[in-house]
Design a protein around this motif. Structure first.
Motif, short mmCIF file in Angstrom:
data_model
loop_
_atom_site.label_atom_id
_atom_site.label_comp_id
_atom_site.label_asym_id
_atom_site.label_seq_id
_atom_site.Cartn_x
_atom_site.Cartn_y
_atom_site.Cartn_z
N THR B 180 0.88 -1.16 0.00
CA THR B 180 0.00 0.00 0.00
C THR B 180 0.92 1.22 0.00
N ASP B 198 -4.88 0.21 1.42
CA ASP B 198 -5.77 0.42 2.57
C ASP B 198 -5.06 1.02 3.78
N ARG B 200 -4.31 4.56 5.61
CA ARG B 200 -5.29 5.65 5.62
C ARG B 200 -4.68 6.98 6.02
N ASP B 215 -10.34 3.21 1.17
CA ASP B 215 -9.62 1.93 1.06
C ASP B 215 -9.91 1.27 -0.29
N SER B 217 -10.29 -1.74 -0.98
CA SER B 217 -10.50 -3.11 -0.51
C SER B 217 -11.90 -3.57 -0.88
N GLN B 220 -14.56 -2.47 1.58
CA GLN B 220 -14.95 -1.07 1.42
C GLN B 220 -16.02 -0.94 0.33
N LEU B 242 -7.34 -6.66 -1.15
CA LEU B 242 -7.23 -5.37 -1.84
C LEU B 242 -7.44 -5.59 -3.33
N ASP B 272 -3.11 -0.37 8.40
CA ASP B 272 -4.31 -1.06 8.92
C ASP B 272 -4.01 -1.80 10.23
#
Lengths: 648, 322
Positions: B180, B198, B200, B215, B217, B220, B242, B272
């Motif tokens: 990420t 993901d 943030r 996200d 994902s 989400q 993801l 996360d």
């Protein structure tokens, strides 16, 4: 059918290691049940491999079968149960009889592996077929396969148990790689759940999603409606060549088929979109219903082949849901119109129950809002391309006669005037007791509103025709050389930003960001404190129109004929609407609508979130004047000499 | 009821819905795996799980400051033995008569892929994005104050290009890894966030946490479609799946978000391993109890550990002046 519990037959080749969960594949030459001679591996899944084998019971003919292997990784205590479930499921599969479902010949279990012997299909799966194709699949083939797939889904969904009660079988995993095209180009479903891949031991963050499964499947719901969604997802992939596993999950609605494949018909797109609705109740209510819609489409297309038509939307039968309503295109009648003696290019100002507007006949008009009657007119010695500004009883307008005229809103009598050294084409901004405006003398003028005395004058690189904006104790304006300035309240430059072409568009300041259009075709967002450009948005032709903001959207026209809605946060397009002329008029917002004029002579009312047309009003000549909306009335000027009042 | 042909697999092999994972593995190069945040080892968050308190009168967070202040904390967590997260902090300020606009670059990357691929991927990504951003921006940032024709690059382009370069670098140097990447670029009063995956970014306001990133994902998307609730998402078996990550080759789509930095704004970046264990209301609670950004960052890591610490935890907090 064979007995299922004859598990004692030997597997000639010893299974490797006896490690539970070991998934080493069988080697070519291995003989299963003294009958199935492994020829090659067709595929490897998480649960085991799929082999092509030869059935040695037919020694004089090469009868091929597919053998699916399921490695049972459950602990020994559970293994019996797993085996029983396998056998039950295999029995169900063996009872199925449909041309698109491969026949099951045999199944058996040995130690930690179960095997399913089934019809060998000589062909390729649709994913491989699609990947090897240079262009798009012909729509007629896709429709044909879709009809066959609906047929087999319908068969599975109406499956009856031994007591003849309907007990639907949900396929759960329809996708191009699970659909084979046989030698007769008929589709065959492979990989029924029983032999579906499972990769053991993988946990943690992963990349990649299933792509074809319906949203409700992730809540643990498997239903016939889910298979219909997966079929829609499969068709979407086949028609667009966009692999849904590489796209955001459930994003089909954002990627219409015809955008990727303009040759696809709208009718087919609607059928696929219907099957892809998030809410299962909004999809086709059965595979049969979807099949009927596809058959109807096929019939119409074959009937229309000679005419070369792509079909019409009206005949598609889809479930009624809260979907899009057709755009209303009502006729709009002006509440009133007022005729000036020449073109009205500038934007009207609504102030004190009157509309003030300048015209190319050199006059500033004051018109009553209620009836559209003349209250007064004030003559200057030059054209009035800009718009008036007002503060209390004062109305301010610059003229091509080089003067800034300040008149009484009530009477139209002159209060004072101020001389620039060139024609004034900029609209003034009134703030903090001062009037700020630019002129073709390349200067920005700050003049005291009460007495008309100069506060300061800032020399720019070129003529200033945009309207300055204020924010954070600074004045921001662009000039025709493409220079944009941030000047403090004493008239001192804080920064300069250089665009490639003239800045005629008037900037706006919002949350310390300046938004402005440019004749280089761009719309810029600049950090007002540092002058760093945050983003830019590209249109095809010069941008004269000035931006307006609503929520996270910026609206601006371009002389490429479109009005654009741009995401404020990143400068990406939300939508655009194409008119038949240049959009040099600046948009106006009211409620959930955006209004804009075009040189095609029309005023458009569009839904601000989508760009859909609400109504259109056709004037007699091009419109560059920007609409103004007050109390649900749209006021706009036209080159046809009129000022119009239209119902918003 | 429906006769599901695969249910037996799931029931017997751990009750885990595995179809997506299996598919991802079967149809493309083996998916990168960020190992084992195991829900079984998580415990309820002590003292913090009372649910969001009704904010009739938002309580103040830590006191404002006229300088930019930073909080940084990272921990491997309580379950795993290596750290696949990378965080990077670059701040630039110039005092004097002609100050330059404040500059900052804050990066969190959470790598995935076994055999140390995860930490290599996140490290390559964070270094590359930082190098690219600094290279492109330093000439204009450090221009002479009397220079009138400063060429200022477009910030969203700077961010997008740097992210795409990171993607290429990971793809090239750690081909089987992925990561990420959430990066916040601060110039003047603007913040531009580039985001894939993901991890943030939040603004912590007195009244609540505002999530700035979305996200990438599966859960989400399911939440956005109203298919599952926040509570269901928090324990969903596929919550770590993801659909976008850095290092996955060409055609990467990146999210770019620009915002104004309000005076006194508090920016939070985290992996996360933090937000997955410490819900928003608990983040806010920690912020309210902390004396400053560093204390808050440390407390957030501690809270994630108390909740089981199943994953690596990275937190960056920036308190802006005002």
């Amino acid at each position: 059918m064979h007995e299922t519990n004859k598990m004692t037959r030997s597997i000639t080749e010893r299974l490797p290691g006896g490690i539970p969960g070991g998934t080493t594949s069988l080697q070519p030459g291995a003989l299963l049940q003294d009958r199935y001679s492994i020829l090659k591996i067709l595929g490897v899944g998480g649960m085991g491999s799929v082999y092509q084998a030869r059935d040695m019971r037919f020694p004089n003919t090469a009868k091929y079968v597919a053998v699916k292997e399921i490695v049972n990784i459950a602990d020994p205590g559970m293994r019996d149960m797993v085996t029983k479930i396998f056998e039950r499921e295999a029995n169900t599969l063996a009872s199925l009889d449909h041309p698109a479902i491969p026949k099951i010949f045999d199944f058996f279990t040995h130690r930690d592996r179960s095997f399913l012997v089934m019809e060998f299909i000589d062909g390729r799966d649709l994913e491989a077929h699609l990947n090897d194709l240079a262009g798009m699949l012909p729509e007629a083939s896709v429709i044909e396969w879709a009809i066959q797939l609906c047929d087999v889904l319908s068969y599975l969904h109406n499956h009856k148990d031994p007591e003849n009660k309907v007990e639907p079988i949900v396929f759960r995993d329809l996708k191009p790689s699970n659909i084979m095209l046989d030698s007769q180009s008929r589709v065959r479903l492979i990989d029924f759940g029983i032999a579906r891949g499972y990769s053991a031991g993988q946990r943690g963050t992963m990349i990649g999603t299933e792509g074809y499964s319906p949203p409700e499947q992730y809540r643990g719901e498997a239903s016939p409606a889910g298979d219909i969604y997966a079929l829609g997802a499969t068709l979407h992939h086949l028609l667009t060549k966009q692999d849904p596993r590489l796209e955001p999950p459930f994003s089909f609605a954002e990627r219409p088929i015809r955008k990727a494949n303009p040759a696809a018909t709208l009718e087919l797109q609607v059928i696929v979109e219907t099957s892809l609705n998030y809410n299962p109740g909004d999809r086709f209510q059965s595979a049969q219903a979807m099949k009927d819609a596809l058959i109807g489409l096929r019939r119409r297309q074959s009937g229309q082949l000679a005419k070369g038509s792509t079909g019409t939307l009206a005949t598609v039968q889809v479930p009624v849901s809260g979907g899009a309503k057709p755009a209303a295109r009502g006729e709009v009648q002006p509440i009133w119109s007022f005729k000036c003696e020449d073109e009205v290019r500038g934007t009207p100002l609504i102030h004190n129950n009157a509309a003030f507007v300048g015209a190319y006949d050199n006059n500033l008009y004051a018109i009553s809002l209620s009836e559209g009657k003349l209250l007064w007119k004030y003559a200057t010695d030059g054209g009035l391309p800009g718009s008036p500004a007002a503060h209390q009883d004062l109305v301010v307008i610059g003229s091509e006669d080089r003067r800034l005229h300040v008149v009484s809103a009530r009477t139209g009598r002159i209060q004072w005037s101020y001389y620039a050294e060139g024609p004034i084409r900029s609209t003034a901004r009134i703030a903090d007791g001062h009037v700020f405006f630019g002129a073709d003398d390349n200067a920005l003028h700050a003049v005291n509103l009460t007495n008309g005395r100069k506060a300061w004058r800032f020399q720019a690189a070129g003529p200033i025709r945009s309207r300055p904006c204020l924010g954070n104790d600074r004045v921001y304006f662009g000039c025709e050389t493409g220079d944009m300035y941030g000047v403090d309240m004493r008239g001192e430059q804080r920064w300069r930003f250089k665009a490639k072409r003239g800045l005629t568009s008037s900037p706006i300041w919002h949350n310390n960001v300046i938004y402005v259009g440019c004749q280089d075709g761009m719309v810029y967002a600049l950090d007002a404190s540092s002058a760093y450009p945050i983003w830019r948005f590209r249109t095809q032709k010069p941008v004269i129109s000035s931006p307006v903001l609503d929520g996270n959207l910026l609206f601006i026209g371009s002389s490429d004929n479109s009005l654009y809605a741009v995401d404020l946060r990143n400068g990406r397009e939300a939508w655009h609407f194409e008119t038949e002329g240049q959009v040099n008029s600046s948009p106006a917002l009211s409620g959930d609508a955006v209004y804009v004029g075009s040189t095609d002579g029309a005023v458009y009312a569009l839904e601000s979130s989508t760009g859909r047309v609400r109504w259109k009003f056709q004037s007699g000549a091009p419109i560059t004047s920007s609409p103004v909306v007050v109390n649900d009335v749209v006021y706009v000027g036209s080159f046809d000499h009129h000022l119009y009042a239209l119902p918003a | 009821m429906a006769n599901s042909l695969t249910r037996w697999v799931r029931d017997l092999f751990g009750g885990k819905d595995s179809s997506a994972e299996a598919d991802a593995g079967a149809t493309r190069p083996a998916p990168a795996v960020r190992m084992a945040p195991d829900s079984d080892s998580t415990q309820p968050l002590p003292e913090l799980n009372d649910g969001p308190a009704p904010d009739t009168q938002p309580r103040p967070i830590w006191p404002p400051s006229n300088r930019r202040m930073l909080g940084v904390a990272q921990d491997v967590g309580r379950v795993r033995n290596h750290n696949e997260d990378t965080l990077m902090v670059f701040s630039g300020e110039l005092g004097g008569l002609e100050p330059m606009p404040q500059f900052g670059l804050y990066v969190i990357a959470d790598g995935m892929g076994g055999h140390s691929l995860g930490e290599r991927a996140s490290g390559v990504a964070a270094r590359t994005i930082t190098r690219e951003v600094l290279a492109v921006l330093s000439p204009s940032l450090l221009a002479r104050p009397d220079q009138d024709d400063i060429e200022r690059p477009l910030l969203t382009d700077v961010m997008e290009n740097a992210l795409l370069r990171s993607n290429q670098a990971v793809h090239q140097h750690v081909p089987d890894g992925g990561t990420t990447l959430t990066a916040a670029l601060v110039i003047g009063e603007s913040i531009v966030i580039g985001h894939v995956g993901d991890s943030r970014a939040y603004f912590i306001h007195a009244g609540g946490c505002e999530q700035l990133t979305r996200d990438h994902s599966l859960v989400q998307r399911l939440k956005e479609l109203g298919q599952i609730t926040d509570e269901e998402a928090a324990v969903h078996p596929q919550r770590s799946v993801l659909y976008r990550a850095v290092g996955q080759g060409d055609g990467l789509e990146v999210d770019i978000i620009s915002r104004r930095i309000e005076p006194g704004a508090r920016l939070l970046l985290c992996s996360d391993g933090m937000w997955g264990l410490v819900p928003d209301h608990a983040i806010l609670q920690i912020a309210r109890n902390a004396a400053g950004p560093q204390e808050a960052a440390t407390a957030m890591v501690e809270a994630a550990n108390q909740a089981g610490g199943p994953d690596n935890i990275s937190v960056v907090i920036v308190q802006f002046p005002g």
